[in-house]
Design a protein around this motif. Structure first.
Motif, PDB file in Angstrom:
ATOM      1  N   ASP A   1       0.823  -1.219   0.000  1.00  0.00           N
ATOM      2  CA  ASP A   1       0.000   0.000   0.000  1.00  0.00           C
ATOM      3  C   ASP A   1       0.857   1.270   0.000  1.00  0.00           C
ATOM      4  O   ASP A   1       0.457   2.291   0.567  1.00  0.00           O
ATOM      5  CB  ASP A   1      -0.965   0.021   1.191  1.00  0.00           C
TER       6      ASP A   1
ATOM      7  N   GLN B   1      -6.440  -1.860   4.394  1.00  0.00           N
ATOM      8  CA  GLN B   1      -6.400  -2.630   3.158  1.00  0.00           C
ATOM      9  C   GLN B   1      -5.165  -3.515   3.098  1.00  0.00           C
ATOM     10  O   GLN B   1      -5.240  -4.693   2.744  1.00  0.00           O
ATOM     11  CB  GLN B   1      -6.434  -1.708   1.942  1.00  0.00           C
TER      12      GLN B   1
ATOM     13  N   ARG C   1      -5.161  -7.647   3.069  1.00  0.00           N
ATOM     14  CA  ARG C   1      -4.568  -8.411   1.972  1.00  0.00           C
ATOM     15  C   ARG C   1      -3.487  -9.357   2.493  1.00  0.00           C
ATOM     16  O   ARG C   1      -3.367 -10.505   2.051  1.00  0.00           O
ATOM     17  CB  ARG C   1      -3.987  -7.460   0.919  1.00  0.00           C
TER      18      ARG C   1
END
Length: 404
Positions: free
Chosen positions: A15, A70, A74
């Motif tokens: 990210d 996020q 993941r």
């Protein structure tokens, strides 16, 4: 004893925000923005297909200490997939994702061994072969002291010993210096393999035993050029085999175009198109700096009535919609050296400059070197600097002569 097989990776930076990219079409920005996840997914897919004995992740899994939701989701999902295939993961956290950051925590499955702040050992038994893996996680962002003394010296030579260390070789200033070590200090531990992280450039510090930086798995800006990935390692007490496995979803690269004898705009655009097509064929999706080389008097005329920004926009438009994407981030012009005949005036100036010694150069440049704001940004004046200044002065004189 049988050999073991593991994947060695570091610096996932999941990210990453990819700062400094402007003007991209939405689909290109999305491709770049998700590239760290795509690179990581390639590793997980390969692990599930080929089932190594374990994975080593040596620090900076996440890009920031806040560990975005996020990125954690993941990563947690990937660890669950590896759990289902009985593949252990030993990981450490680095300076970017240290243990004292503030984040909403996700629970990782039992196949994942998270190294604590104190140097610890994880023991695995792989087909009767005991493997000891040593390492630590960063307690805070800045660990500037050496940690190598906290690693035990290997004693039992029936065991395969592996060290994990997210840090810098002492004296290497290419990155911020954290947990510094020397190569000799690592060798003194008598380990069979040193799995390093933190430096984003792939490199070997030593061959036997291997002391290895795999680099990061995905470039995050133009200074991290070339293909990125991880090492697939087969290791025994007497031998090592390493295979580099590419994972880059987007490759940062420099592409050169020879402008010799180019006179018309369509000629130059065609050359750029061909160079970018070759880059696309070799590297796939890319972010490139396009360098126009050997711009002579003939090709110089192409830039007299159109700005560099106008050329950049035209080149980008020609590439728009072609897959895989090849985004031209920057256009750089390299003008060939201008040849000219000295006049009496220029000869006089150059002869005078050649007579100045370093003290006289310092006196001439004192306003720059004594300026409170500028002085901290420039290195002390050297003999090579003086030669470079004289060369630049000669080119400026040449340009003034041509304008006259």
């Amino acid at each position: 004893m049988s050999a073991i097989r593991f994947f060695h990776m570091a610096d996932l930076h999941l990210d990453s925000p990819f700062k400094g990219l402007f003007g991209l079409p939405e689909q290109n920005f999305k491709k770049i923005r998700t590239s760290t996840f795509e690179a990581f997914d390639k590793i997980i897919q390969k692990a599930i297909q080929e089932k190594p004995d374990f994975l080593l992740i040596v620090g900076d899994i996440y890009d920031g200490e806040n560990r975005s939701l996020q990125a954690q989701r993941r990563f947690q999902e990937a660890m669950e997939k590896l759990f289902q295939h009985n593949i252990p993961v030993i990981l450490s956290y680095g300076n970017h994702d240290h243990l004292n950051g503030a984040w909403t925590r996700f629970a990782l499955p039992s196949n994942v061994y998270e190294l604590p702040a104190e140097t610890s050992v994880v023991q695995l038994n792989i087909r009767g072969q005991q493997v000891n893996i040593y390492g630590f996680s960063y307690s805070d962002r800045h660990i500037t002291k050496s940690m190598i003394d906290s690693y035990p010296v290997a004693q039992d030579q029936h065991v395969i010993h592996i060290g994990m260390l997210h840090g810098s070789e002492a004296g290497d200033t290419s990155h911020a210096v954290y947990a510094p070590f020397t190569k000799d200090q690592l060798l003194e531990k008598n380990y069979h393999y040193w799995a390093l992280g933190h430096i984003h450039k792939r490199q070997f510090l030593h061959q036997n035993p291997p002391i290895v930086y795999p680099g990061n798995i995905q470039s995050r800006h133009r200074k991290e050029q070339g293909i990125k990935g991880f090492y697939d390692v087969t290791l025994s007490q007497t031998s090592t085999d390493l295979e580099f496995v590419p994972t880059s979803a987007v490759v940062y690269n420099t592409v050169e175009v020879d402008c010799t004898n180019v006179f018309h705009a369509n000629e130059l655009l065609k050359k750029c198109e061909e160079a970018l097509m070759l880059n696309r064929g070799e590297f796939g999706a890319s972010v490139v700096e396009l360098h126009l080389k050997n711009i002579d008097e003939q090709s110089q005329s192409l830039f007299e009535h159109a700005t560099v920004d106008a050329w950049l926009e035209t080149i980008r438009e020609a590439e728009d919609g072609i897959e895989p994407m090849c985004w031209v981030q920057k256009l750089v012009l390299h003008q060939a050296s201008i040849l000219y005949e000295h006049t009496a005036a220029t000869e006089s100036v150059m002869n005078l400059m050649e007579e100045w010694n370093i003290s006289e150069w310092k006196d001439i440049l004192k306003e720059l070197y004594q300026h409170a704001g500028g002085a901290r940004l420039i290195e002390p004046l050297t003999e090579q600097d003086i030669k470079n200044l004289m060369h630049d002065a000669q080119e400026l004189l040449a340009e003034e002569i041509q304008r006259a």
